[in-house]
Design a protein around this motif. Structure first.
Motif, PDB file in Angstrom:
ATOM      1  N   LEU A  48       0.917  -1.192  -0.050  1.00  0.00           N
ATOM      2  CA  LEU A  48      -0.007  -0.156   0.103  1.00  0.00           C
ATOM      3  C   LEU A  48       1.003   1.159  -0.019  1.00  0.00           C
ATOM      4  O   LEU A  48       1.754   1.432   0.927  1.00  0.00           O
ATOM      5  CB  LEU A  48      -0.965   0.057   1.056  1.00  0.00           C
ATOM      6  CG  LEU A  48      -1.895  -1.201   1.412  1.00  0.00           C
ATOM      7  CD1 LEU A  48      -2.807  -1.060   2.607  1.00  0.00           C
ATOM      8  CD2 LEU A  48      -2.750  -1.548   0.107  1.00  0.00           C
ATOM      9  N   VAL A  49       0.705   1.937  -1.091  1.00  0.00           N
ATOM     10  CA  VAL A  49       1.600   3.421  -1.294  1.00  0.00           C
ATOM     11  C   VAL A  49       0.833   4.409  -0.564  1.00  0.00           C
ATOM     12  O   VAL A  49       0.061   5.298  -1.039  1.00  0.00           O
ATOM     13  CB  VAL A  49       1.847   3.516  -2.634  1.00  0.00           C
ATOM     14  CG1 VAL A  49       2.663   4.822  -2.814  1.00  0.00           C
ATOM     15  CG2 VAL A  49       2.581   2.363  -3.383  1.00  0.00           C
ATOM     16  N   ALA A  50       0.856   4.527   0.810  1.00  0.00           N
ATOM     17  CA  ALA A  50      -0.040   5.279   1.681  1.00  0.00           C
ATOM     18  C   ALA A  50       0.461   6.731   1.703  1.00  0.00           C
ATOM     19  O   ALA A  50       1.539   7.075   1.787  1.00  0.00           O
ATOM     20  CB  ALA A  50       0.058   5.105   3.015  1.00  0.00           C
ATOM     21  N   ARG A  51      -0.669   7.393   1.061  1.00  0.00           N
ATOM     22  CA  ARG A  51      -0.398   8.866   0.872  1.00  0.00           C
ATOM     23  C   ARG A  51      -1.183   9.910   1.511  1.00  0.00           C
ATOM     24  O   ARG A  51      -2.336  10.212   1.216  1.00  0.00           O
ATOM     25  CB  ARG A  51      -0.665   9.162  -0.732  1.00  0.00           C
ATOM     26  CG  ARG A  51       0.628   9.237  -1.602  1.00  0.00           C
ATOM     27  CD  ARG A  51       1.606  10.519  -1.287  1.00  0.00           C
ATOM     28  NE  ARG A  51       0.988  11.836  -1.888  1.00  0.00           N
ATOM     29  CZ  ARG A  51       0.819  12.793  -0.658  1.00  0.00           C
ATOM     30  NH1 ARG A  51       1.033  12.658   0.539  1.00  0.00           N
ATOM     31  NH2 ARG A  51       0.240  13.846  -1.201  1.00  0.00           N
ATOM     32  N   PHE A  59       4.007   1.252   2.349  1.00  0.00           N
ATOM     33  CA  PHE A  59       5.188   1.778   1.497  1.00  0.00           C
ATOM     34  C   PHE A  59       4.974   3.085   1.506  1.00  0.00           C
ATOM     35  O   PHE A  59       4.461   3.712   0.141  1.00  0.00           O
ATOM     36  CB  PHE A  59       5.380   1.110   0.299  1.00  0.00           C
ATOM     37  CG  PHE A  59       6.512   1.341  -0.679  1.00  0.00           C
ATOM     38  CD1 PHE A  59       7.564   0.545  -0.597  1.00  0.00           C
ATOM     39  CD2 PHE A  59       6.877   2.620  -1.041  1.00  0.00           C
ATOM     40  CE1 PHE A  59       8.601   0.612  -1.248  1.00  0.00           C
ATOM     41  CE2 PHE A  59       7.949   2.932  -1.759  1.00  0.00           C
ATOM     42  CZ  PHE A  59       8.859   2.169  -1.678  1.00  0.00           C
ATOM     43  N   PRO A  60       5.198   4.288   2.187  1.00  0.00           N
ATOM     44  CA  PRO A  60       4.959   5.687   1.899  1.00  0.00           C
ATOM     45  C   PRO A  60       5.986   6.070   0.649  1.00  0.00           C
ATOM     46  O   PRO A  60       7.078   5.571   1.065  1.00  0.00           O
ATOM     47  CB  PRO A  60       5.129   6.237   3.267  1.00  0.00           C
ATOM     48  CG  PRO A  60       5.055   5.053   4.149  1.00  0.00           C
ATOM     49  CD  PRO A  60       5.486   3.961   3.619  1.00  0.00           C
ATOM     50  N   PRO A  61       5.458   6.828  -0.245  1.00  0.00           N
ATOM     51  CA  PRO A  61       6.450   7.189  -1.322  1.00  0.00           C
ATOM     52  C   PRO A  61       7.440   8.201  -0.799  1.00  0.00           C
ATOM     53  O   PRO A  61       7.263   9.507  -1.150  1.00  0.00           O
ATOM     54  CB  PRO A  61       5.554   7.772  -2.216  1.00  0.00           C
ATOM     55  CG  PRO A  61       4.311   8.091  -1.487  1.00  0.00           C
ATOM     56  CD  PRO A  61       4.339   7.579  -0.213  1.00  0.00           C
ATOM     57  N   VAL A  62       8.475   7.887  -0.065  1.00  0.00           N
ATOM     58  CA  VAL A  62       9.613   8.860   0.541  1.00  0.00           C
ATOM     59  C   VAL A  62      10.513   8.796  -0.300  1.00  0.00           C
ATOM     60  O   VAL A  62      11.230   7.796  -0.836  1.00  0.00           O
ATOM     61  CB  VAL A  62      10.012   8.316   1.971  1.00  0.00           C
ATOM     62  CG1 VAL A  62      10.943   9.396   2.322  1.00  0.00           C
ATOM     63  CG2 VAL A  62       8.809   8.144   3.054  1.00  0.00           C
ATOM     64  N   PRO A  63      10.925  10.149  -0.810  1.00  0.00           N
ATOM     65  CA  PRO A  63      12.082  10.304  -1.905  1.00  0.00           C
ATOM     66  C   PRO A  63      13.464  10.123  -1.304  1.00  0.00           C
ATOM     67  O   PRO A  63      13.571  10.122  -0.114  1.00  0.00           O
ATOM     68  CB  PRO A  63      11.913  11.716  -2.238  1.00  0.00           C
ATOM     69  CG  PRO A  63      11.147  12.464  -1.131  1.00  0.00           C
ATOM     70  CD  PRO A  63      10.186  11.431  -0.560  1.00  0.00           C
ATOM     71  N   ALA A  64      14.307   9.263  -2.208  1.00  0.00           N
ATOM     72  CA  ALA A  64      15.670   9.059  -1.807  1.00  0.00           C
ATOM     73  C   ALA A  64      16.419  10.254  -2.352  1.00  0.00           C
ATOM     74  O   ALA A  64      16.705  10.179  -3.422  1.00  0.00           O
ATOM     75  CB  ALA A  64      15.820   7.890  -2.354  1.00  0.00           C
ATOM     76  N   PHE A  65      17.162  10.970  -1.575  1.00  0.00           N
ATOM     77  CA  PHE A  65      17.805  12.107  -1.930  1.00  0.00           C
ATOM     78  C   PHE A  65      19.157  11.577  -1.910  1.00  0.00           C
ATOM     79  O   PHE A  65      20.131  12.436  -2.757  1.00  0.00           O
ATOM     80  CB  PHE A  65      17.690  13.384  -0.863  1.00  0.00           C
ATOM     81  CG  PHE A  65      16.436  13.716  -0.960  1.00  0.00           C
ATOM     82  CD1 PHE A  65      15.894  14.701  -1.721  1.00  0.00           C
ATOM     83  CD2 PHE A  65      15.456  13.797  -0.089  1.00  0.00           C
ATOM     84  CE1 PHE A  65      14.716  15.081  -2.030  1.00  0.00           C
ATOM     85  CE2 PHE A  65      14.323  14.298   0.117  1.00  0.00           C
ATOM     86  CZ  PHE A  65      13.899  15.069  -0.987  1.00  0.00           C
ATOM     87  N   TYR A  66      19.839  10.572  -1.416  1.00  0.00           N
ATOM     88  CA  TYR A  66      21.152  10.089  -1.831  1.00  0.00           C
ATOM     89  C   TYR A  66      21.283   9.605  -3.263  1.00  0.00           C
ATOM     90  O   TYR A  66      22.513   9.749  -3.744  1.00  0.00           O
ATOM     91  CB  TYR A  66      21.398   8.728  -1.074  1.00  0.00           C
ATOM     92  CG  TYR A  66      20.737   7.541  -1.546  1.00  0.00           C
ATOM     93  CD1 TYR A  66      20.821   6.733  -2.419  1.00  0.00           C
ATOM     94  CD2 TYR A  66      19.309   6.938  -0.723  1.00  0.00           C
ATOM     95  CE1 TYR A  66      20.402   5.699  -2.869  1.00  0.00           C
ATOM     96  CE2 TYR A  66      18.886   5.884  -0.977  1.00  0.00           C
ATOM     97  CZ  TYR A  66      19.252   5.523  -2.182  1.00  0.00           C
ATOM     98  OH  TYR A  66      18.367   4.240  -2.508  1.00  0.00           O
TER      99      TYR A  66
END
Length: 206
Positions: free
Chosen positions: A122-125, A148-155
């Motif tokens: 579940l891509v919970a937004r 699975f929250p759509p958290v951006p990966a800044f690395y």
């Protein structure tokens, strides 16, 4: 099955681009049969955020199901699949799944995935989260689902919004062991020079 099936649901939370981009990526690689179901709110949000009509999105899927059709194939445990992803997943849909309401085809299909011990993501937004949201996430996790929250990966040092979306979609497909092309920039460890500088800095401050 000649190739794996994946159920993709798009509901009314912001972030319709995640579900659409997943369908595009799966169509490009051709390694999966996609079964799409969209809520009415999901259609409305896609129109608002992406200027895409229902027909535009449905054309990306191999099979399309009506959200009101509780008699659809994906509503039965005898329908074999690799699992299901709800992208994005609204808090209403999360609550319906957490409490086993099966009040439309999205929540019914998710209920089937859980009872058959298949993978549900579940891509919970939503943000910020209230206690009901958190408890529903806990309930789904305890039943075997993945939040699975759509958290951006800044690395990865993204250059654009597309880079951020692609990375998230690639990580989602990884959870189902489905192939994709160039969506994820894999972490290869900290460069030696940066790691050395960090270690020396820590020694100095300590």
């Amino acid at each position: 099955m000649s190739k794996p099936r994946l159920i993709v649901a798009i509901t009314g939370a912001s972030g319709a681009v995640y579900g659409v981009r997943m369908l595009q990526a799966l169509r490009a690689c051709g390694a999966c049969e996609t079964h799409l179901v969209m809520s009415s709110s999901g259609v409305m949000t896609a129109q608002q955020e992406l200027d895409m009509r229902r027909a535009d999105i449905e054309a990306l899927a191999d099979v399309v199901h009506n959200v009101k059709d509780i008699g659809a194939t994906i509503a039965s445990g005898s329908f074999r699949s690799a699992g299901m992803v709800v992208a994005p997943c609204s808090m209403k849909t999360l609550a319906s799944i957490a409490h086993g309401l099966a009040d439309n085809l999205v929540s019914r299909a998710a209920d089937v995935i859980l009872k058959e011990r298949r993978r549900l993501v579940l891509v919970a937004r939503e943000t910020p989260l209230n206690l009901a949201h958190l408890r529903n996430m806990t309930a789904v996790t305890e039943m075997g689902g993945i939040i699975f929250p759509p958290v951006p990966a800044f690395y990865t040092r993204p250059d654009s919004l597309d880079d951020i979306v692609d990375h998230t979609v690639g990580r989602l497909l990884d959870l189902f062991d489905l192939p994709h092309r160039g969506l994820v920039r894999r972490w290869e460890g900290m460069p030696r020079s940066a790691a050395t500088e960090s270690t020396e800095s820590n020694h100095t401050t300590e």
